[in-house]
Design a protein around this motif. Structure first.
Motif, short mmCIF file in Angstrom:
data_model
loop_
_atom_site.label_atom_id
_atom_site.label_comp_id
_atom_site.label_asym_id
_atom_site.label_seq_id
_atom_site.Cartn_x
_atom_site.Cartn_y
_atom_site.Cartn_z
N THR A 56 -52.58 8.50 34.65
CA THR A 56 -53.47 9.35 33.86
C THR A 56 -54.24 10.35 34.72
OG1 THR A 56 -55.23 7.67 34.03
CG2 THR A 56 -53.78 7.56 32.11
N TRP A 105 -46.09 16.76 30.08
CA TRP A 105 -46.53 15.66 29.23
C TRP A 105 -45.36 14.97 28.54
CZ3 TRP A 105 -50.87 13.17 29.49
CH2 TRP A 105 -51.99 13.80 29.98
N VAL A 106 -44.31 15.74 28.23
CA VAL A 106 -43.10 15.10 27.68
C VAL A 106 -42.52 14.12 28.70
CG1 VAL A 106 -40.70 15.53 27.03
CG2 VAL A 106 -42.51 16.91 26.05
N SER A 121 -44.86 10.98 29.17
CA SER A 121 -45.13 10.05 28.07
C SER A 121 -44.45 8.70 28.29
CB SER A 121 -44.67 10.67 26.74
OG SER A 121 -43.27 10.95 26.77
N LEU A 123 -46.29 6.70 31.09
CA LEU A 123 -47.59 6.25 30.59
C LEU A 123 -47.43 5.05 29.66
CD1 LEU A 123 -49.38 9.65 29.90
CD2 LEU A 123 -50.01 7.96 31.60
N ALA A 124 -46.42 5.09 28.79
CA ALA A 124 -46.18 3.94 27.90
C ALA A 124 -45.79 2.70 28.71
CB ALA A 124 -45.10 4.28 26.88
N THR A 127 -45.23 5.03 22.22
CA THR A 127 -44.28 5.86 22.96
C THR A 127 -43.70 6.95 22.07
OG1 THR A 127 -43.71 3.98 24.34
CG2 THR A 127 -42.18 5.84 24.36
N LEU A 131 -46.36 9.60 21.37
CA LEU A 131 -46.54 10.52 22.49
C LEU A 131 -45.39 11.51 22.60
CD1 LEU A 131 -47.90 8.09 25.25
CD2 LEU A 131 -49.16 9.91 24.10
N ALA A 132 -44.18 11.05 22.39
CA ALA A 132 -43.02 11.93 22.46
C ALA A 132 -43.08 13.00 21.37
CB ALA A 132 -41.73 11.12 22.35
N SER A 143 -45.76 15.52 22.20
CA SER A 143 -45.33 16.40 23.31
C SER A 143 -44.34 17.44 22.83
CB SER A 143 -44.72 15.56 24.43
OG SER A 143 -45.65 14.63 24.92
#
Length: 460
Positions: free
Chosen positions: A32, A314-315, A318, A321-322, A437, A440-441, A444
Motif C-alpha cells: 500500500t 492499480w490494475v 490489485s 494487494l488482495a 479482488t 478492485l479489478a 481499476s
C-alpha cells in the motif's frame, strides 16, 4: 497474568506464528505504500520525458516586440529587460517558477546584410542576420580575438563576432572588414551546441548553404554585434529592431509527487493571460511583455498519459494487494489455531474473558505496529519519493484497522469448534477475498477507460 506477560510468554513459547503475522502485515503495508510512490514516480518520469522531447518552439515561453533605434549612446538596454523579466519569473508560484529557466534575449536589426563575395569563395551571395545577444558570452567561448565593442558613433565601423566554422569556411581574418562597415573582432564556439537556446536563432550558430540551379550557392548565417549598435545602426542604416525574449524549460525541476500537469497548466494560463511592463525600449517607448507558448498542449497530453499510467499500476497492483490481505488472514488463522489450546486452558483456570481480550488486543497492536512500521520504512528507504509524508497517516490507519480486526477474528474463531464450522468459515473468507479482488479489478478497469473519448484506452 498481565497482558505484558501474556505477550512475552506467547512469543517465547511459539514465536513463528506471530513473526509470520508481523511479516504478512509488513508485506501488506509495503504494497500500500509502494503503489502510490510508483504512480508518482512514473507520472514524474512521463512529464520529464515529454518536456525533454520538446523543441524550443514547442516548449519555451516566448515574447517578441519591435522598437526603433535611439540617437544617443546606450550601454546595454537588454540588461534592464532581462532583470525585469527575471522578476516576472521569480514572482510566479511553484512549480512553474522552478520549471522556467532565467530569461534570455536576442535583438535582430531589421534588415539582413547581403553582399556579393569574391568568386574564389564559391558563393554567389552572402547573407547575414545582424544580432545582438545579451547572454552570448555566457553560452559561448572565444576561439580567437575578442568580443565586439561598442562603435564610437554614427558611421563608425562596428565590430562583429562570428562562429569559428563560418570564419574558417569563408577565410575571414580577425582585424579585417569582410563586410561593409563591419570589422571581425573575434570568433567563438558554443559551450553546448545542443542547447535549445540556439533554436531561437538557428543561423546564429551554424551557417546554411542554399543551392540555386541558376545562380549557384548562397551562404546564410549571422554575425553578432555589441549592444551599442542598437543606437547607431550599421553602415549608416538605423532600422527597426526585432527583440525576441524567451524562458527555457528545466525538465529536471519536475519532482515526483510535487508537480501535476493540471497545476502547471493553471499557473501557465495565468502567466500567459497577463501582460508585464518591461520598461522603455531603445527608442524610449514603453514595452509590455506578453508571452506565448504551446506548452499547454503538451501538459494536457501528459495529464491524459498520467491517468492511464496510474490506472495501469492499480490494475497490476490489485492482485498483489488482495494476496497481501489473504496472507494476513492466513497468518492470523495460524496464530489463532496455535493459541487455541493455551486460551482454552486459561479459561478453564478462571481467566476472565476481558483479560484475554486485553492480552490478545495488546499482542495484535504490537505485531501490527512492528510489521507496519517495518514495511513502510523498508519502502521509504528503497523507494525514496519526496512529498509522501501523508502515507504515514495511511499506514497508521491500516495498522489500527488490523489491530482491531485481528483480536475480533481471534475470539470469533474460538466460538466455532466444529470442523464444519471451520470449513464454512474458510469458505466465507475465500469468497470475501475473491469479491474484494474482483471489486478492485473492476474499479481499476473503470479508471483505466475513463476520460475523454479521444483519450480512452482499450481495456482489452
Amino acid at each position: 497474568m498481565t497482558w505484558v506477560r501474556w505477550v512475552v510468554r506467547q512469543l517465547r513459547a511459539d514465536p513463528w506464528p506471530p513473526v509470520l503475522l508481523a511479516v504478512s502485515v509488513a508485506v501488506l503495508v509495503a504494497l500500500t505504500t509502494a503503489v502510490p510512490r510508483a504512480t508518482a514516480d512514473l507520472s514524474a518520469r512521463a512529464m520529464t520525458g515529454a518536456l525533454s522531447a520538446l523543441s524550443a518552439q514547442q516548449g519555451d515561453l516566448m515574447a517578441q516586440w519591435r522598437s526603433g533605434p535611439t540617437g544617443g549612446p546606450v550601454g546595454d538596454p537588454a540588461a534592464v529587460h532581462l532583470e525585469v523579466a527575471e522578476q516576472v519569473r521569480l514572482a510566479q508560484p511553484t512549480p512553474l517558477r522552478d520549471l522556467l529557466r532565467p530569461p534570455q534575449l536576442v535583438a535582430e536589426l531589421g534588415f539582413p546584410l547581403s553582399v556579393t563575395p569574391p568568386v574564389d569563395t564559391g558563393y554567389h551571395r552572402l547573407t547575414f542576420a545582424l544580432l545582438v545577444d545579451a547572454t552570448l558570452e555566457d553560452h559561448a567561448e572565444l576561439v580567437a580575438g575578442a568580443w565586439p565593442e561598442a562603435p564610437s558613433g554614427d558611421g563608425a565601423v562596428s565590430e562583429i563576432a562570428v562562429p569559428d566554422t563560418a570564419a574558417e569556411r569563408l577565410g575571414w581574418v580577425i582585424g579585417t572588414e569582410p563586410l561593409p562597415g563591419l570589422r571581425l573582432s573575434g570568433t567563438f564556439r558554443a559551450l553546448d551546441p545542443a542547447d535549445l537556446r540556439w533554436e531561437h536563432n538557428p543561423r546564429g550558430l551554424r551557417y546554411a548553404e542554399l543551392d540555386d540551379p541558376n545562380l549557384g550557392t548562397e551562404l546564410v548565417g549571422a554575425v553578432y554585434l555589441d549592444p551599442g549598435a542598437l543606437a547607431v545602426g550599421v553602415s549608416g542604416r538605423r532600422p527597426q529592431i526585432l527583440h525576441r525574449l524567451w524562458f527555457g524549460l528545466d525538465p529536471s525541476a519536475v519532482t515526483a509527487g510535487e508537480v501535476t500537469p493540471s497545476e502547471l497548466s493553471r499557473q501557465l494560463t495565468g502567466l500567459l493571460a497577463r501582460s508585464h511592463p518591461l520598461g522603455p525600449g531603445p527608442d524610449g517607448a514603453p514595452i509590455d511583455l506578453r508571452l506565448f507558448s504551446e506548452l499547454d498542449e503538451t501538459l494536457t497530453a501528459v495529464e491524459a498519459q498520467q491517468r492511464t499510467l496510474t490506472s495501469l499500476v492499480w490494475v497490476l497492483a490489485s492482485g498483489p494487494l488482495a494476496i497481501g490481505v489473504l496472507l494476513v488472514g492466513l497468518a492470523a488463522t495460524a496464530v489463532r489455531t496455535r493459541r487455541a489450546g493455551g486460551t482454552a486452558l486459561l479459561r478453564a483456570r478462571g481467566q476472565s474473558p476481558d483479560q484475554l481480550a486485553l492480552a490478545t488486543a495488546a499482542e495484535s497492536v504490537v505485531l501490527a505496529l512492528a510489521g507496519g512500521i517495518l514495511g513502510h520504512a523498508a519502502v521509504a528507504v528503497a523507494y525514496p519519493v519526496s512529498g509522501h509524508g501523508w502515507q504515514w497517516f495511511v499506514t497508521l490507519t491500516l495498522i489500527l484497522a488490523l489491530a482491531t480486526a485481528l483480536p475480533a477474528a481471534h475470539f470469533l474463531g474460538h466460538g466455532e469448534s466444529s470442523r464444519g464450522a471451520r470449513t464454512a468459515r474458510g469458505a466465507r473468507v475465500r469468497i470475501a477475498a475473491e469479491a474484494v479482488t474482483i471489486g478492485l479489478a473492476v474499479l481499476s478497469v473503470v479508471l483505466l477507460v475513463r476520460g475523454d473519448p479521444g483519450e480512452r484506452v482499450d481495456a482489452l
